[in-house]
Structure formats: structure tokens, C-alpha cells
Motif scaffolding. Sequence first.
Motif, PDB file in Angstrom:
ATOM      1  N   TYR A  71     -10.812  -5.368  -2.094  1.00 42.22           N
ATOM      2  CA  TYR A  71     -10.344  -3.433  -2.181  1.00 42.22           C
ATOM      3  C   TYR A  71      -9.111  -3.075  -2.353  1.00 42.22           C
ATOM      4  CZ  TYR A  71     -14.687  -2.509  -0.226  1.00 42.22           C
ATOM      5  OH  TYR A  71     -16.310  -2.547   0.158  1.00 42.22           O
ATOM      6  N   ALA A  72      -7.782  -3.998  -2.435  1.00 37.74           N
ATOM      7  CA  ALA A  72      -6.279  -3.565  -1.934  1.00 37.74           C
ATOM      8  C   ALA A  72      -5.936  -3.404  -4.119  1.00 37.74           C
ATOM      9  CB  ALA A  72      -5.756  -4.883  -1.735  1.00 37.74           C
ATOM     10  N   ARG A  73      -7.010  -4.627  -4.543  1.00 40.60           N
ATOM     11  CA  ARG A  73      -6.997  -4.890  -6.054  1.00 40.60           C
ATOM     12  C   ARG A  73      -7.382  -3.115  -5.856  1.00 40.60           C
ATOM     13  NH1 ARG A  73      -7.666 -10.293  -5.248  1.00 40.60           N
ATOM     14  NH2 ARG A  73     -10.051 -10.317  -4.842  1.00 40.60           N
ATOM     15  N   HIS A  74      -8.703  -3.059  -6.432  1.00 36.72           N
ATOM     16  CA  HIS A  74      -8.882  -1.937  -7.180  1.00 36.72           C
ATOM     17  C   HIS A  74      -8.370  -0.920  -6.471  1.00 36.72           C
ATOM     18  CE1 HIS A  74     -12.028   1.234  -7.559  1.00 36.72           C
ATOM     19  NE2 HIS A  74     -11.258   1.542  -6.350  1.00 36.72           N
TER      20      HIS A  74
ATOM     21  N   ARG B 237      -2.269   0.970   2.561  1.00 35.31           N
ATOM     22  CA  ARG B 237      -1.306   1.021   3.929  1.00 35.31           C
ATOM     23  C   ARG B 237      -2.818   1.209   4.937  1.00 35.31           C
ATOM     24  NH1 ARG B 237       2.768   3.696   5.988  1.00 35.31           N
ATOM     25  NH2 ARG B 237       3.030   4.304   7.862  1.00 35.31           N
ATOM     26  N   SER B 238      -3.256   1.615   4.942  1.00 29.83           N
ATOM     27  CA  SER B 238      -4.583   0.950   5.953  1.00 29.83           C
ATOM     28  C   SER B 238      -4.832  -0.056   6.170  1.00 29.83           C
ATOM     29  CB  SER B 238      -5.983   1.802   5.678  1.00 29.83           C
ATOM     30  OG  SER B 238      -6.925   1.616   6.358  1.00 29.83           O
ATOM     31  N   LEU B 239      -5.306  -1.381   3.967  1.00 27.61           N
ATOM     32  CA  LEU B 239      -5.720  -2.318   4.778  1.00 27.61           C
ATOM     33  C   LEU B 239      -4.495  -3.295   5.237  1.00 27.61           C
ATOM     34  CD1 LEU B 239      -7.255  -2.512   1.155  1.00 27.61           C
ATOM     35  CD2 LEU B 239      -8.451  -2.946   3.293  1.00 27.61           C
ATOM     36  N   ARG B 240      -3.499  -2.463   5.052  1.00 28.16           N
ATOM     37  CA  ARG B 240      -2.461  -3.506   5.306  1.00 28.16           C
ATOM     38  C   ARG B 240      -2.696  -3.444   6.813  1.00 28.16           C
ATOM     39  NH1 ARG B 240       2.383  -2.710   5.778  1.00 28.16           N
ATOM     40  NH2 ARG B 240       2.943   0.003   4.452  1.00 28.16           N
ATOM     41  N   MET B 241      -2.368  -2.209   8.199  1.00 26.08           N
ATOM     42  CA  MET B 241      -2.214  -2.314   8.353  1.00 26.08           C
ATOM     43  C   MET B 241      -4.226  -3.017   9.881  1.00 26.08           C
ATOM     44  SD  MET B 241      -0.687   1.948   9.011  1.00 26.08           S
ATOM     45  CE  MET B 241      -0.632   1.774  10.658  1.00 26.08           C
TER      46      MET B 241
ATOM     47  N   LYS C 144       2.428  -3.442  -2.219  1.00 21.62           N
ATOM     48  CA  LYS C 144       2.266  -4.053  -1.183  1.00 21.62           C
ATOM     49  C   LYS C 144       0.880  -4.257  -1.041  1.00 21.62           C
ATOM     50  CE  LYS C 144       6.191  -2.267   1.884  1.00 21.62           C
ATOM     51  NZ  LYS C 144       6.522  -1.010   2.868  1.00 21.62           N
ATOM     52  N   SER C 145       0.495  -4.373  -2.199  1.00 20.26           N
ATOM     53  CA  SER C 145      -0.887  -4.082  -2.278  1.00 20.26           C
ATOM     54  C   SER C 145      -1.462  -6.200  -2.372  1.00 20.26           C
ATOM     55  CB  SER C 145      -1.475  -3.822  -3.250  1.00 20.26           C
ATOM     56  OG  SER C 145      -1.433  -4.637  -4.966  1.00 20.26           O
ATOM     57  N   GLU C 146      -0.494  -6.612  -3.198  1.00 23.26           N
ATOM     58  CA  GLU C 146      -1.049  -8.605  -2.571  1.00 23.26           C
ATOM     59  C   GLU C 146      -0.348  -9.106  -1.349  1.00 23.26           C
ATOM     60  OE1 GLU C 146       1.592 -10.500  -6.210  1.00 23.26           O
ATOM     61  OE2 GLU C 146       0.017  -9.127  -7.671  1.00 23.26           O
ATOM     62  N   ASP C 147       0.139  -8.220  -0.400  1.00 22.97           N
ATOM     63  CA  ASP C 147       0.230  -8.770   0.710  1.00 22.97           C
ATOM     64  C   ASP C 147      -0.918  -8.409   1.707  1.00 22.97           C
ATOM     65  OD1 ASP C 147       2.564  -8.517  -0.353  1.00 22.97           O
ATOM     66  OD2 ASP C 147       3.486  -6.537   1.498  1.00 22.97           O
ATOM     67  N   ILE C 148      -2.419  -8.331   0.744  1.00 25.79           N
ATOM     68  CA  ILE C 148      -3.343  -7.695   1.782  1.00 25.79           C
ATOM     69  C   ILE C 148      -4.005  -9.236   1.947  1.00 25.79           C
ATOM     70  CG2 ILE C 148      -5.592  -6.429   2.242  1.00 25.79           C
ATOM     71  CD1 ILE C 148      -2.976  -4.715   1.980  1.00 25.79           C
ATOM     72  N   PRO C 149      -4.558  -8.993   3.348  1.00 28.87           N
ATOM     73  CA  PRO C 149      -4.856 -11.423   3.170  1.00 28.87           C
ATOM     74  C   PRO C 149      -6.708 -11.468   2.386  1.00 28.87           C
ATOM     75  CG  PRO C 149      -5.051 -10.048   4.714  1.00 28.87           C
ATOM     76  CD  PRO C 149      -4.408  -9.287   4.277  1.00 28.87           C
ATOM     77  N   GLU C 150      -6.759 -12.538   1.854  1.00 26.42           N
ATOM     78  CA  GLU C 150      -8.146 -12.622   1.436  1.00 26.42           C
ATOM     79  C   GLU C 150      -8.616 -13.135   2.335  1.00 26.42           C
ATOM     80  OE1 GLU C 150      -9.506 -12.667  -2.402  1.00 26.42           O
ATOM     81  OE2 GLU C 150      -7.703 -12.610  -2.913  1.00 26.42           O
TER      82      GLU C 150
END
Length: 271
Positions: A138-141, A176-180, A239-245
Motif C-alpha cells: 500500500y505504501a508503494r501505491h 504516515r498512517s502506515l508508519r504509525m 518515508k514510504s520505504e520505511d514501511i515493513p514488508e
Amino acid sequence: MDDIEYVDMIEPSARSEIEARLSSLIREEGIRCLMAVESGSRAWGFPSPDSDYDVRFIYLRPPQDYVTLRPVRDVVERPIVDDYDVNGWDIRKTLGLLLKHNAVVAEWLDSPIRYIADDPYVAELAALADKHFNPAGYARHYASLGNNNVARWPASTETLQVKRYFYALRPALSIRSLRMFPERRPPMRLQDLMALTDLPPAIADEISDLVALKAQSRERAPARRSKRIEALILAELSKSEDIPEKPDSPSFLVEADNLFRRIVAAVPPAP
């Protein structure tokens, strides 16, 4: 910050027109509509008086259309007429995109504006999306969506179309939501994203002012540029690449296939 309920912002005359168009489309195409929702600025929480109605639906064809040597097109579209943009995806296409962690499918499932009652299978579709949610996908999108809109910002102007801010801001806040909260899909509406991600009050107030401005202006109305909002957008998109896979479970495809077969089998063949 007031949280506006956007379900009630579809005027009765517009809702009746949309329902009539959907009924005609279903009859003409010989399809079964599983769900029909609003997907666009009206559902995202920042409509203008002249915003289009972006009606999106998921549909099912008769079983024989899925076992043919001449595959039927997997989208149904109609030309935009009088600000009504109506199109939909076949359930096979929808599940295929869900397997790729397509955030658009998830947003349709979560839209606060529904035009027909959901088929019971829609709840199973949403449960499948939740169970196999991959935050990095989702972060990549959202990073692609947000960066594409930032690229359209003029290099040196004092104003910017308000919608250009929102088309980059909502993806940025989704990241930001995906990070948190990497364990859950981000909400669709801007106001819900703002509440969930605990924005500083000054920025939240500034964004709310822009929402109010857009609600009273035309879709392409300009606003004075904001360094704070632009900095927020650029920082979150970076920071999108900080989101865990989350690696796909081997059962994801099996469960999607089983759901597809059950949905198709539930529809009687055409005479």
C-alpha cells in the motif's frame, strides 16, 4: 477540528440519478452488481460544489462468461455525462488486483458513500483484504500517487490549486498512517487520516481551512501555498520505504480462488 459526515452530502436528486444509471447499466450488461460506492473527492472528504460523482462498482457476470475461449472484457465503463463518472470492475479483476495489494480496491470497500446495498460476499472480500494486508504494498501505491501529483506542482508560484494539495496530501497521510499503524489499512477519508495520525494542531487547522475553502470554491480554485503543508507532504512521501514488508501467505491465492469460485457458483446461468 469538525468531522463531517460525507454520506449525507449526496443530494437526493443526484443519488436518484446515480441509482437509475446503475439500474440501466446492470440491465444492459446483464451483470449482478455486488457493490456500488463513491470514490473521489466526495468520499475522500474534500469535495467542491462542482466535483464529479465518481461512481465505482464491482460486478459479476453469468458463470458461462468465465469459461469461454473468448474472454469478456473485465471492466464496464460509461462516458462521463453531466458530471457522472460511472465505471466498474469484474470480480475476477478485483480479486486479481487485491492479490497485488491494490489500495484502490481497499478504498472502494471502505467508502462511506454506498449507492446500493452490499452483497453479502463484499464482507468476505473485505475480510480477505484485512487478513492478507501488506503495508509495504500500500505504501508503494500511495508514494507513487503522491509523488506523481507533487511533480505537477508549479516550481515557483505563490498559489496552487487546492485539489493539487489534497491529491498529494491524502497519499502522504496514508503513508504516515502506515508508519504509525502498519497492522491496519489506512482509512479512506482525509479527516479520518488526520485524526488517526495525530497531526500538530496548527497543521490540522490549516488543512481544515483548505477543506472549507474547497467546499465553497470551484474544483480548480487556487490557494496560497503553505510551506508547512508542503513540508509534511514531502517528508511523509520520502518515508514510504520505511514501511515493513509482510510476505504473502501461500494461502492468499487459494483463499482468493475459493472466494471467486463460490461467488460465481452462486449465480444461476443465463437461459
